[in-house]
Design a protein around this motif. Structure first.
Motif, PDB file in Angstrom:
ATOM      1  N   ASN A 118      -1.981  12.976 -10.642  1.00 38.96           N
ATOM      2  CA  ASN A 118      -2.162  11.526 -10.772  1.00 38.96           C
ATOM      3  C   ASN A 118      -2.145  10.819  -9.420  1.00 38.96           C
ATOM      4  N   ILE A 119      -2.884  11.384  -8.456  1.00 38.63           N
ATOM      5  CA  ILE A 119      -2.986  10.805  -7.121  1.00 38.63           C
ATOM      6  C   ILE A 119      -4.339  10.102  -7.006  1.00 38.63           C
ATOM      7  N   SER A 120      -4.311   8.819  -6.739  1.00 35.69           N
ATOM      8  CA  SER A 120      -5.552   8.058  -6.633  1.00 35.69           C
ATOM      9  C   SER A 120      -6.005   7.986  -5.180  1.00 35.69           C
ATOM     10  N   SER A 121      -7.273   7.647  -4.973  1.00 40.58           N
ATOM     11  CA  SER A 121      -7.832   7.497  -3.636  1.00 40.58           C
ATOM     12  C   SER A 121      -8.902   6.418  -3.654  1.00 40.58           C
ATOM     13  N   GLU A 122      -8.997   5.701  -2.538  1.00 38.49           N
ATOM     14  CA  GLU A 122     -10.044   4.696  -2.381  1.00 38.49           C
ATOM     15  C   GLU A 122     -11.315   5.289  -1.788  1.00 38.49           C
ATOM     16  N   GLU A 123     -11.263   6.553  -1.396  1.00 42.67           N
ATOM     17  CA  GLU A 123     -12.448   7.228  -0.855  1.00 42.67           C
ATOM     18  C   GLU A 123     -13.029   8.126  -1.940  1.00 42.67           C
ATOM     19  N   HIS A 124     -14.335   8.008  -2.181  1.00 43.15           N
ATOM     20  CA  HIS A 124     -14.963   8.752  -3.272  1.00 43.15           C
ATOM     21  C   HIS A 124     -16.167   9.587  -2.828  1.00 43.15           C
ATOM     22  N   GLU A 125     -16.781   9.238  -1.696  1.00 41.93           N
ATOM     23  CA  GLU A 125     -18.011   9.927  -1.296  1.00 41.93           C
ATOM     24  C   GLU A 125     -17.749  11.085  -0.339  1.00 41.93           C
ATOM     25  N   PHE A 126     -16.853  10.921   0.611  1.00 44.02           N
ATOM     26  CA  PHE A 126     -16.526  11.954   1.589  1.00 44.02           C
ATOM     27  C   PHE A 126     -17.771  12.443   2.333  1.00 44.02           C
ATOM     28  N   LEU A 127     -18.557  11.469   2.789  1.00 42.61           N
ATOM     29  CA  LEU A 127     -19.789  11.778   3.509  1.00 42.61           C
ATOM     30  C   LEU A 127     -19.742  11.336   4.971  1.00 42.61           C
ATOM     31  N   ARG A 128     -18.874  10.370   5.297  1.00 34.38           N
ATOM     32  CA  ARG A 128     -18.832   9.825   6.656  1.00 34.38           C
ATOM     33  C   ARG A 128     -17.476  10.083   7.288  1.00 34.38           C
ATOM     34  N   ASP A 129     -17.514  10.725   8.441  1.00 32.70           N
ATOM     35  CA  ASP A 129     -16.281  11.075   9.145  1.00 32.70           C
ATOM     36  C   ASP A 129     -15.423   9.844   9.412  1.00 32.70           C
ATOM     37  N   GLU A 130     -16.042   8.768   9.854  1.00 30.40           N
ATOM     38  CA  GLU A 130     -15.285   7.565  10.197  1.00 30.40           C
ATOM     39  C   GLU A 130     -14.520   7.031   8.993  1.00 30.40           C
ATOM     40  N   ARG A 131     -15.171   6.996   7.845  1.00 26.47           N
ATOM     41  CA  ARG A 131     -14.498   6.471   6.651  1.00 26.47           C
ATOM     42  C   ARG A 131     -13.397   7.419   6.171  1.00 26.47           C
ATOM     43  N   GLN A 187     -10.496   6.644   8.338  1.00 25.97           N
ATOM     44  CA  GLN A 187      -9.970   5.295   8.174  1.00 25.97           C
ATOM     45  C   GLN A 187      -9.349   5.060   6.799  1.00 25.97           C
ATOM     46  N   VAL A 188      -9.902   5.710   5.777  1.00 29.06           N
ATOM     47  CA  VAL A 188      -9.453   5.456   4.409  1.00 29.06           C
ATOM     48  C   VAL A 188      -8.613   6.604   3.856  1.00 29.06           C
ATOM     49  N   TYR A 189      -9.144   7.826   3.944  1.00 26.51           N
ATOM     50  CA  TYR A 189      -8.451   8.951   3.308  1.00 26.51           C
ATOM     51  C   TYR A 189      -7.251   9.423   4.127  1.00 26.51           C
ATOM     52  N   TYR A 190      -7.367   9.453   5.441  1.00 32.83           N
ATOM     53  CA  TYR A 190      -6.257   9.908   6.276  1.00 32.83           C
ATOM     54  C   TYR A 190      -4.958   9.139   6.009  1.00 32.83           C
ATOM     55  N   PRO A 191      -4.976   7.801   5.993  1.00 31.28           N
ATOM     56  CA  PRO A 191      -3.717   7.091   5.706  1.00 31.28           C
ATOM     57  C   PRO A 191      -3.135   7.431   4.342  1.00 31.28           C
ATOM     58  N   GLU A 192      -3.987   7.691   3.369  1.00 31.07           N
ATOM     59  CA  GLU A 192      -3.497   8.081   2.051  1.00 31.07           C
ATOM     60  C   GLU A 192      -2.775   9.419   2.103  1.00 31.07           C
ATOM     61  N   VAL A 193      -3.349  10.373   2.840  1.00 30.74           N
ATOM     62  CA  VAL A 193      -2.733  11.691   2.957  1.00 30.74           C
ATOM     63  C   VAL A 193      -1.417  11.598   3.725  1.00 30.74           C
ATOM     64  N   GLU A 194      -1.408  10.824   4.794  1.00 32.29           N
ATOM     65  CA  GLU A 194      -0.177  10.659   5.571  1.00 32.29           C
ATOM     66  C   GLU A 194       0.946  10.100   4.697  1.00 32.29           C
ATOM     67  N   LYS A 195       0.649   9.048   3.932  1.00 27.45           N
ATOM     68  CA  LYS A 195       1.664   8.454   3.056  1.00 27.45           C
ATOM     69  C   LYS A 195       2.112   9.446   1.989  1.00 27.45           C
TER      70      LYS A 195
END
Length: 304
Positions: free
Chosen positions: A104-117, A120-128
């Protein structure tokens, strides 16, 4: 040196009130209408076979020099029972088995196509996620990620070879490489390398990820392999087959589920089993025409 604690009881010897999902109950399907492979299976896994000439094993991360093989060691395929984690997740944890499951882990990133995104988006989620779920963690540095896709032109495909991403030597080298000014102080405390693994197009139908219960893996099963980059040489661990190893996979992993894979732990009380061999494998019950697996693994230095 700290005296090592007694080796933990392997998870397969523990009891659980939650029964594992059996293959006979595999009635759920994916969006293609195909049944999701579940239950314990006998699968062929690729283990380490030493170089014939006795030389130190190596592997080139990128294209090797002209006339040199990409790696100099072979594969020893063995039939292994791979049990299903589904329904018995509570038997496993990072301290005793070197892997854990999260749901039950949600994410705001869904495409995983752009390194920058992704950064910026997925990395902070993983860190937390790591700070919130790894006992004692007080600092996290994400140092790279890999996306794997089962398509013909994919840059990286699922790895069907049993391995561990780091050894004790290469884990310390990672700290020095990424945090040179703080390395000596950080190396005096506890540091871990943890991979956060998830599918991108779940439920996983083909090439699921198998993990070995670290409490059943002997140090003698592990062989250091030079991991040769263009600018430096790291080290990974290949894994020899041992019938005492107990293997698991989490059937039908969804995009809301995460596997935490601990590759190294400097805490000597758990260090002997603080590493988890893993590999993609061909599930014998994957239905014909099933969608290929896509996944992302983020690698992290975790301090504290």
């Amino acid at each position: 040196m700290t005296t090592a604690a007694p080796r933990p009881t392997p998870a397969h010897e523990l009891s659980t009130s939650q029964p594992a999902v059996s293959a006979s109950k595999s009635t759920d399907v994916n969006f293609q209408g195909l049944p999701i492979p579940r239950g314990s299976v006998i699968a062929s896994l690729s283990f380490y076979q030493a170089p014939a000439d006795g030389s130190k094993p190596y592997n080139f991360v990128e294209k090797q020099p002209e006339g040199v093989p990409q790696r100099n060691f072979g594969e020893a395929w063995n039939e292994v029972k791979v049990d299903d984690l589904r329904g018995q997740e509570n038997k496993f944890n990072m301290e005793n088995n070197a892997f854990a499951t999260l749901s039950n882990i949600s994410s705001e990133e869904h495409e995983f196509l752009r390194d920058e995104r992704i950064r910026q988006v997925y990395y902070p989620e993983v860190e937390k996620l790591l700070l919130d779920t790894v006992p004692g963690a007080n600092r996290v540095l994400l140092f790279d990620y890999t996306i794997r896709r089962s398509t013909p032109n994919a840059e990286r495909a699922p790895v069907v070879r049993v391995h561990i991403d780091q050894t004790p030597a290469s884990a310390a080298a990672r700290v020095r490489h990424h945090l040179p000014d703080e390395a000596e102080k950080l190396l005096q405390g506890r540091y871990r390398i943890i991979n956060v693994w998830r599918p991108l197009n779940g439920p996983v139908m083909a090439h699921p990820l198998a993990v070995a219960d670290s409490a059943t893996v002997n140090d003698a099963d592990l062989i250091g392999v030079e991991h040769r980059y263009p600018d430096r040489t790291g080290e990974t661990a290949a894994v020899q087959y041992n019938p005492e190893q107990k293997w698991y996979y989490w059937s039908g992993m969804t995009n809301q589920e995460r596997l935490l894979l601990k590759c190294f732990d400097s805490d000597e009380t758990v260090g002997a089993w603080g590493r988890v061999p893993h590999t993609a494998f061909v599930h014998p019950n994957t239905p014909e025409g099933a969608i290929g697996r896509e996944s992302i693994e983020v690698r992290a230095l975790v301090f504290g």
